[in-house]
Design an enzyme around this catalytic site. Structure first.
Site, PDB file in Angstrom:
ATOM      1  N   ASP A 107     -36.437  12.987 -37.203  1.00 51.48           N
ATOM      2  CA  ASP A 107     -37.119  12.540 -36.174  1.00 51.48           C
ATOM      3  C   ASP A 107     -36.378  11.524 -35.540  1.00 51.48           C
ATOM      4  OD1 ASP A 107     -40.209  12.196 -35.573  1.00 51.48           O
ATOM      5  OD2 ASP A 107     -39.537  10.431 -35.714  1.00 51.48           O
ATOM      6  N   TRP A 108     -36.858  10.223 -35.708  1.00 52.11           N
ATOM      7  CA  TRP A 108     -36.037   8.796 -34.871  1.00 52.11           C
ATOM      8  C   TRP A 108     -34.661   8.618 -35.612  1.00 52.11           C
ATOM      9  CZ3 TRP A 108     -35.148   6.035 -30.805  1.00 52.11           C
ATOM     10  CH2 TRP A 108     -35.964   6.189 -29.942  1.00 52.11           C
ATOM     11  N   TRP A 128     -49.441  12.448 -28.118  1.00 55.81           N
ATOM     12  CA  TRP A 128     -48.857  11.345 -29.207  1.00 55.81           C
ATOM     13  C   TRP A 128     -48.481  10.168 -28.379  1.00 55.81           C
ATOM     14  CZ3 TRP A 128     -48.342   9.250 -33.465  1.00 55.81           C
ATOM     15  CH2 TRP A 128     -47.383   8.516 -33.570  1.00 55.81           C
ATOM     16  N   ASP A 141     -43.006  22.998 -37.806  1.00 54.80           N
ATOM     17  CA  ASP A 141     -42.844  21.737 -36.919  1.00 54.80           C
ATOM     18  C   ASP A 141     -43.357  21.847 -35.987  1.00 54.80           C
ATOM     19  OD1 ASP A 141     -42.090  19.440 -36.094  1.00 54.80           O
ATOM     20  OD2 ASP A 141     -39.918  19.524 -36.398  1.00 54.80           O
ATOM     21  N   HIS A 161     -43.603  18.869 -39.972  1.00 54.56           N
ATOM     22  CA  HIS A 161     -42.821  17.966 -39.512  1.00 54.56           C
ATOM     23  C   HIS A 161     -42.013  17.113 -40.364  1.00 54.56           C
ATOM     24  CE1 HIS A 161     -40.541  15.645 -36.474  1.00 54.56           C
ATOM     25  NE2 HIS A 161     -41.214  14.762 -36.884  1.00 54.56           N
TER      26      HIS A 161
END
Length: 330
Positions: free
Chosen positions: A150-151, A192, A278, A308
């Site tokens: 992710d980030w 989101w 995901d 995810h």
């Protein structure tokens, strides 16, 4: 109040920078979390506010015991949004048992790390700088196998491009490096973005549960909420969705484009280990597999029955993929 005259503006420009207000989650919030009996470690870094403010950054540093045969490998595990190092609690033990050192930081604003109170303290560049100073300036990590999620990829892949000599190999799982040139971000991002700014209360544990293929135990869900006792502690979490480059004119777009220019020349072994369910990123691994030379010919893996947050659904499986790649990719 500063008077808006040449003299007043000169006085304002010469005034010393104001210190950043920083929050720290009480240690009591982290007691007895299921599966998280790791010893905390801390370093202090410069907040970059020009006023000398220091930020305390938490990280895990788990190593094989004296009876185990150490591999000499260091695995850097980077979490994303809205998680913290708790995400890797089922990945770290099998990797340590396999002989590897595991370092898992909490990004600033997350987990046991300090949390600037102002949302405007969190910029893409400040996150890159904070992570760089933690991992390289203070811990001096070298020959790292980076696992980014992710980030963790939006930040870690920037550091890979800017400091390739620090890395030995990379495992990218359910992550991406946007440049702002990708066009329509799709309906999920729009939903989101709105949710992240409007939800009251914002519950990270609920977000994680919606991004898994399995149901979370209520105690696990509560553990993801533990670092954020109130709204004031959530500014970093709420800010991340706003920092994703979504247009060519985005503040972070030039640096990310430059990062891709480097990534497209790198032959460091690069593995994609994305999950099959995901719904956040889908086939975002395709550009990495096609554009990064080090990804060519690698045994890219689809981890089945995982959403995810693959670490929640299939943590030991992800650990096995990482261990195998560490042992075979030279």
């Amino acid at each position: 109040m500063t008077v808006n005259t040449p003299e007043g503006r000169a006085a304002a420009s010469s005034a010393p920078p104001r210190s950043m207000e920083v929050l720290r989650t009480p240690d009591t919030r982290f007691g007895g979390l299921p599966g998280y009996a790791f010893e905390p470690h801390y370093v202090e870094i410069d907040a970059g506010d020009g006023a000398g403010t220091r930020l305390r950054v938490h990280y895990l540093d788990e190593r094989p015991d004296d009876t185990a045969e150490a591999s000499g490998e260091t695995i850097l595990l980077l979490h994303g949004e809205p998680t913290w190092s708790y995400l890797y609690r089922n990945v770290i033990p099998p990797l340590v048992a396999a002989g590897h050192r595991c370092v898992a930081p909490d990004l600033v604003g997350f987990g046991r790390s300090d949390k600037p109170a102002s949302p405007f303290a969190y910029t893409y560049q400040s996150h890159v700088d904070w992570l760089r100073e933690t991992m390289f300036g203070r811990l001096d990590l070298r020959d790292v196998t980076m696992v980014c999620h992710d980030w963790g990829g939006l930040l870690g892949l920037r550091l890979l491009a800017e400091h390739p000599d620090r890395f030995r190999r990379v495992v990218a799982t359910n992550t991406v490096l946007h440049t702002g040139d990708q066009g329509d971000m799709g309906p999920f991002y729009t939903q989101w973005l709105q949710f992240s700014q409007r939800a009251h209360p914002f519950e990270p544990g609920a977000v994680v549960e919606r991004g898994t293929a399995t149901d979370l135990d209520p105690a696990v869900r509560a553990a993801y909420d533990a670092p954020f006792p109130d709204e004031a502690h959530l500014q970093g979490v709420r800010r991340f969705p706003l920092l994703i480059p979504i247009s060519p004119d985005d503040e972070a777009a030039p640096a990310n484009r430059k990062a891709w220019e480097v990534l497209e020349t790198l032959r460091i072994p690069f593995l994609c280990a994305f999950s099959d369910r995901d719904h956040v990123l889908g086939d975002a691994h395709t550009p990495m597999r096609e554009r990064i030379p080090g990804a060519q010919g690698q045994p890219h893996t689809t981890i089945t029955n995982a959403g995810h947050f693959v670490q929640e659904d299939r943590g030991p499986r992800l650990a096995a993929v990482i261990d195998d790649f560490v042992r075979t990719a030279r």
